[in-house]
Design a protein around this motif. Structure first.
Motif, PDB file in Angstrom:
ATOM      1  N   GLU A  62     -16.951  -2.570 -29.412  1.00  0.00           N
ATOM      2  CA  GLU A  62     -17.093  -3.957 -28.955  1.00  0.00           C
ATOM      3  C   GLU A  62     -18.505  -4.418 -29.295  1.00  0.00           C
ATOM      4  O   GLU A  62     -19.438  -3.618 -29.326  1.00  0.00           O
ATOM      5  CB  GLU A  62     -16.853  -4.030 -27.449  1.00  0.00           C
ATOM      6  N   ILE A  63     -18.663  -5.711 -29.541  1.00  0.00           N
ATOM      7  CA  ILE A  63     -19.970  -6.280 -29.837  1.00  0.00           C
ATOM      8  C   ILE A  63     -20.374  -7.215 -28.705  1.00  0.00           C
ATOM      9  O   ILE A  63     -19.608  -8.096 -28.310  1.00  0.00           O
ATOM     10  CB  ILE A  63     -19.954  -7.085 -31.160  1.00  0.00           C
ATOM     11  N   VAL A  64     -21.587  -7.017 -28.187  1.00  0.00           N
ATOM     12  CA  VAL A  64     -22.154  -7.940 -27.203  1.00  0.00           C
ATOM     13  C   VAL A  64     -23.343  -8.619 -27.870  1.00  0.00           C
ATOM     14  O   VAL A  64     -24.375  -7.978 -28.091  1.00  0.00           O
ATOM     15  CB  VAL A  64     -22.599  -7.210 -25.924  1.00  0.00           C
ATOM     16  N   PRO A  65     -23.223  -9.900 -28.225  1.00  0.00           N
ATOM     17  CA  PRO A  65     -24.319 -10.568 -28.943  1.00  0.00           C
ATOM     18  C   PRO A  65     -25.594 -10.630 -28.120  1.00  0.00           C
ATOM     19  O   PRO A  65     -25.575 -10.557 -26.882  1.00  0.00           O
ATOM     20  CB  PRO A  65     -23.767 -11.982 -29.183  1.00  0.00           C
ATOM     21  N   GLY A  66     -26.709 -10.769 -28.816  1.00  0.00           N
ATOM     22  CA  GLY A  66     -28.001 -10.928 -28.156  1.00  0.00           C
ATOM     23  C   GLY A  66     -28.791 -12.048 -28.789  1.00  0.00           C
ATOM     24  O   GLY A  66     -28.478 -12.503 -29.892  1.00  0.00           O
ATOM     25  N   ILE A  67     -29.813 -12.512 -28.099  1.00  0.00           N
ATOM     26  CA  ILE A  67     -30.710 -13.532 -28.665  1.00  0.00           C
ATOM     27  C   ILE A  67     -31.544 -12.875 -29.753  1.00  0.00           C
ATOM     28  O   ILE A  67     -32.235 -11.883 -29.506  1.00  0.00           O
ATOM     29  CB  ILE A  67     -31.623 -14.131 -27.582  1.00  0.00           C
ATOM     30  N   THR A  68     -31.471 -13.407 -30.952  1.00  0.00           N
ATOM     31  CA  THR A  68     -32.240 -12.833 -32.042  1.00  0.00           C
ATOM     32  C   THR A  68     -33.704 -13.255 -31.947  1.00  0.00           C
ATOM     33  O   THR A  68     -34.041 -14.278 -31.346  1.00  0.00           O
ATOM     34  CB  THR A  68     -31.638 -13.234 -33.398  1.00  0.00           C
ATOM     35  N   ALA A  69     -34.579 -12.452 -32.552  1.00  0.00           N
ATOM     36  CA  ALA A  69     -36.015 -12.695 -32.433  1.00  0.00           C
ATOM     37  C   ALA A  69     -36.411 -14.072 -32.948  1.00  0.00           C
ATOM     38  O   ALA A  69     -37.326 -14.700 -32.406  1.00  0.00           O
ATOM     39  CB  ALA A  69     -36.783 -11.613 -33.183  1.00  0.00           C
ATOM     40  N   ALA A  70     -35.748 -14.562 -33.990  1.00  0.00           N
ATOM     41  CA  ALA A  70     -36.126 -15.858 -34.563  1.00  0.00           C
ATOM     42  C   ALA A  70     -36.073 -16.962 -33.525  1.00  0.00           C
ATOM     43  O   ALA A  70     -37.034 -17.727 -33.361  1.00  0.00           O
ATOM     44  CB  ALA A  70     -35.217 -16.195 -35.741  1.00  0.00           C
ATOM     45  N   SER A  71     -34.987 -17.060 -32.788  1.00  0.00           N
ATOM     46  CA  SER A  71     -34.864 -18.129 -31.800  1.00  0.00           C
ATOM     47  C   SER A  71     -35.639 -17.809 -30.534  1.00  0.00           C
ATOM     48  O   SER A  71     -36.296 -18.691 -29.960  1.00  0.00           O
ATOM     49  CB  SER A  71     -33.387 -18.391 -31.477  1.00  0.00           C
ATOM     50  N   GLY A  72     -35.590 -16.564 -30.069  1.00  0.00           N
ATOM     51  CA  GLY A  72     -36.275 -16.215 -28.836  1.00  0.00           C
ATOM     52  C   GLY A  72     -37.782 -16.347 -28.947  1.00  0.00           C
ATOM     53  O   GLY A  72     -38.430 -16.981 -28.103  1.00  0.00           O
TER      54      GLY A  72
END
Length: 255
Positions: free
Chosen positions: A114-124
């Motif tokens: 399963e994949i749980v998305p995360g906030i990527t460094a670019a936007s965060g």
């Protein structure tokens, strides 16, 4: 023979545990086996239960304690032994996180995942530093690229497509290749005075944001020596930084 386990690839975000999704936090706090990368924030690792088994497979440029192929096999083996595994990856698993390679290996081995998305460094990191990645009349698009090549090969990007003054360029792992980046972009026509932000340890209490320009990038990095993980944002939007977190930002380039 034990029933096969399941692997959950979880995006840990850029470092601040408050930026985890609810699902990511719940998954981490219920974990029994956690395989994690070097870029996962220390405060996120603190959420792992004390009884859980921790396996550090952290990689960094020039240092690979466990090659990617062996990480893939480790996940397959653990799940094959009946373990439910949380694979914790900095940012988002599918944005320069090699999550796609791991998911493919699991699929080929018949392991549920399963994949749980995360906030990527670019936007965060950009948001915390007050930099809008897009802004009407300034930047109409965003490009995410990596400054690190597979097997540490020389950086060779399509400079002509990247040197667009109306596009924001975000470079992951780009500090070590800053001189090559700046030379390639300038050679393709991007102005030397194009603003650049270097965000060090974004979203953590140790975040620092440096401001410079494309033609001064390599020299300023040599002077400041930003520590990993650091992110480069190149484009006119950098000049519109709002700096909501001034206490963890600095404008040394302006001095």
């Amino acid at each position: 023979m034990p029933r096969p386990g399941k692997v959950i690839l979880v995006g840990a975000g850029p470092g601040d545990p408050d930026l985890l999704t609810v699902k990511a936090m719940r998954t981490i706090m219920q974990a029994r086996v956690v395989v994690f990368d070097r870029l996962v924030g220390e405060a996120v690792l603190d959420l792992i239960p004390a009884h859980a088994r921790r396996i550090d497979v952290g990689k960094e440029t020039g240092r690979h304690p466990l090659p990617q192929g062996q990480i893939n096999q480790l996940l397959v083996d653990l799940a094959g032994q009946g373990e439910d595994v949380v694979r914790l990856k900095g940012g988002d698993p599918f944005i320069f996180g090699r999550g796609g390679e791991e998911a493919q290996a699991l699929a080929e081995a018949g392991i549920a995942f399963e994949i749980v998305p995360g906030i990527t460094a670019a936007s965060g990191c950009a948001s915390i530093a007050g930099i809008p990645l897009t802004q009407r009349g300034v930047a109409e698009s965003v490009r995410l690229v990596t400054g690190h090549r597979q097997d540490d090969r020389d950086l060779d990007l399509n400079w002509g497509s990247l040197a667009d003054p109306r596009c924001t360029l975000v470079v992951y792992m780009g500090v070590a290749s800053a001189q090559r980046l700046a030379g390639g972009l300038r050679g393709a026509g991007l102005a030397g005075e194009t603003p650049v932000a270097i965000i060090e340890r974004g979203t953590t209490p140790r975040q620092r944001t440096f401001f410079t320009t494309l033609d001064r990038l390599a020299d300023d990095i040599a002077r400041w020596q930003p520590q990993p993980p650091s992110l480069l944002i190149i484009g006119q939007v950098v000049a519109h930084a709002l700096l909501p977190s001034a206490e963890v930002s600095c404008q040394e380039a302006a001095q």
